[in-house]
Design a protein around this motif. Sequence first.
Motif, PDB file in Angstrom:
ATOM      1  N   ILE A 304       0.841  -1.205   0.000  1.00 29.10           N
ATOM      2  CA  ILE A 304       0.000   0.000   0.000  1.00 29.10           C
ATOM      3  C   ILE A 304       0.872   1.250   0.000  1.00 29.10           C
ATOM      4  O   ILE A 304       0.701   2.144  -0.818  1.00 29.10           O
ATOM      5  N   PHE A 305       1.817   1.286   0.930  1.00 26.39           N
ATOM      6  CA  PHE A 305       2.634   2.490   1.065  1.00 26.39           C
ATOM      7  C   PHE A 305       3.932   2.322   0.300  1.00 26.39           C
ATOM      8  O   PHE A 305       4.646   1.339   0.487  1.00 26.39           O
ATOM      9  N   PRO A 306       4.246   3.279  -0.552  1.00 20.42           N
ATOM     10  CA  PRO A 306       5.489   3.173  -1.326  1.00 20.42           C
ATOM     11  C   PRO A 306       6.694   3.151  -0.382  1.00 20.42           C
ATOM     12  O   PRO A 306       6.767   3.927   0.564  1.00 20.42           O
ATOM     13  N   ILE A 307       7.626   2.228  -0.659  1.00 23.42           N
ATOM     14  CA  ILE A 307       8.799   2.093   0.199  1.00 23.42           C
ATOM     15  C   ILE A 307       9.629   3.367   0.171  1.00 23.42           C
ATOM     16  O   ILE A 307      10.182   3.795   1.183  1.00 23.42           O
ATOM     17  N   ALA A 308       9.664   4.029  -0.988  1.00 22.96           N
ATOM     18  CA  ALA A 308      10.486   5.233  -1.116  1.00 22.96           C
ATOM     19  C   ALA A 308      10.031   6.341  -0.179  1.00 22.96           C
ATOM     20  O   ALA A 308      10.812   7.226   0.172  1.00 22.96           O
ATOM     21  N   SER A 309       8.761   6.302   0.244  1.00 21.23           N
ATOM     22  CA  SER A 309       8.295   7.386   1.105  1.00 21.23           C
ATOM     23  C   SER A 309       8.434   7.048   2.585  1.00 21.23           C
ATOM     24  O   SER A 309       7.987   7.800   3.443  1.00 21.23           O
ATOM     25  N   MET A 310       9.067   5.908   2.893  1.00 21.53           N
ATOM     26  CA  MET A 310       9.243   5.547   4.306  1.00 21.53           C
ATOM     27  C   MET A 310      10.506   6.202   4.847  1.00 21.53           C
ATOM     28  O   MET A 310      11.434   6.497   4.102  1.00 21.53           O
TER      29      MET A 310
END
Lengths: 371, 249
Positions: A304-310
Amino acid sequence: MKKRHNRIFAVVRKEYLHIIHDYRTLFIVFLMPVAQLIIFGYALNMEIQRVDMAVIDRARSPKAQKLIEEFGGSSYFNLFYYDGRYADIETLFKTRRAKVIMTIPRDFDRRLLRRSMVPVQFLIDASDANAATLIRNYCNQIITNFNLKTGNRTALPFDLRRTIYFNPNMKSAYFFVPGLIALILIMISALLTSVTIAREKETGTMEQILVSPVRPREIIIGKVLPYILLSFMDGAVILAIAKFVFQVPFTGSLLLLILLSVLYIITALSMGLMISTVAPTQQVAMMMALTATLLPTIMLSGLIFPIASMPEILQYFTYIVPARFYLLIVRGILLKGSGFVQLLAPSAILAFMSFFLLNVAVRKFSLNLEK
Amino acid sequence: MNRQISVYTDQLTRRFGKFVAVDGVSISVYRGEIFGFLGANGAGKTTLIRMLCGLLKPSGGEGSVAGFDIKEKSEQIKKRIGYMSQRFSLYADLTVTENIHFYGAIYGLAKEEIRQREEELVSQVGLDPYMNQMTKDLPLGIKQRLALGCAMLHNPPILFLDEPTSGVDPQARRGFWNLLYETVQTGKTIFVTTHYMDEAEYCHRVSIMDQGKIIEMGSPSQLKESHKKSTIQDVFIALVGGEKTDQKE
């Protein structure tokens, strides 16, 4: 050598009998993915439709009417006029009557004719930040369209045209269905194997088969094989639903997808085995399997959540989540038509994970019994 | 008395951390014998059996089963023993036939052999009406006999039974022991633990265990005579102390 195969087969057969005798488990195994797929596929929709929009039209002019029609004509918005006091507009948000409020100034037409900047105000309820971002984008799009139509081309330095690859209609199902395959496969595989071994420990049958000439390795292989098949059938059901219900495209090679899915299933089963060597009872095994698969897969795999935005630290954690790599594979094959060479890296990592987990599990399993 | 030794231990010991579960046990069990192990719960009977079956490694001492060293040759031993644990250990969600076929197969028996053994077992235990029932639905006494049958499918010369009759009613226990008698007639050796003192009377020899050690060994009549008691129960109480016997009747 012949006897060895015979013993593994005996365990396989017994495991198969367990599965078919317990039709409730079987029911869950096949119903759960279908239910999840339908729920996720329809509910986890990233588009929003018919957002309630309050319009405060101070101009009441033909041009303003055109702008309003532009909004009303799109399926994104559901318009109504607000003629209450401007000071009270906050109550529109608080009572949830509107998510966005558009205010058109009194001198709208006059300013348009003079080709000067016209301030149109949009107030957006950002208590749901994601939705607010989407609403803003919709508003921008419609305003841009309006500007083009009225020939109000204010000196644009670039002519931006976008082409979206692999999911041109930006359908969320394309995005979620591959993720769901990853989630369901790992949940079912890890859960089933860890529970089946914990059950034998709990009831004492494990001891009974260990005093026989069967080797721990043979027990493990015999127990895992039927579940590979079961998980695989589960995967096939999900893929069929993806194709025929959600019309997800199958751009790449189906054979490659199947092969790499089996690899992922083996990784998941190895995880289940690891868990079963630690868990003393079925209950504990079930809890551990769910915690180890469900949350990391949903939160940290890029489902769901893009890894790049973690945050950076969290990004490192994603490298131990098998689904992260499998997602690259499914999305790659289904949407982009990637071949094996392009997917070599994630496949190699999954293979390494399986090898490592399986080895540790088998060693720990044999050790536990020989204390 | 030049009889063949089936089970032999010399100063066999097992520690769990600082706790000594089995403490220097030395025994010889002969072919064709029913050898009983008496003791309260926690006296070390199960630990001893688990070591002899290859489920646990000894911490010290020596031991052999059917002539094979228990530390080195557990693979050889496993082919020659039958084991029945105190927990009912057949698959409850498989039918009687399915259980029999599974246990036969993991001992590497051929299909015809299994079928033949199955028939024998059915008539011996009286399983006829139950063959296609789930094992969990059987009466406890029948389950126990079936478990014994499954432990003997591969025709092992030595049987280890760890409290095989716990929880079974007296009548079924009686039937079970008759089965054991028939079995030793064929030259098998039975090594059985129990905490039912009346069962001890049926054994050829018994040894009494307390806190990991063997404190008395001999035939039931010898023991009663030397302690001047009329039952093994009284012998046991005199040796171990009545409050320690934990009978689950």
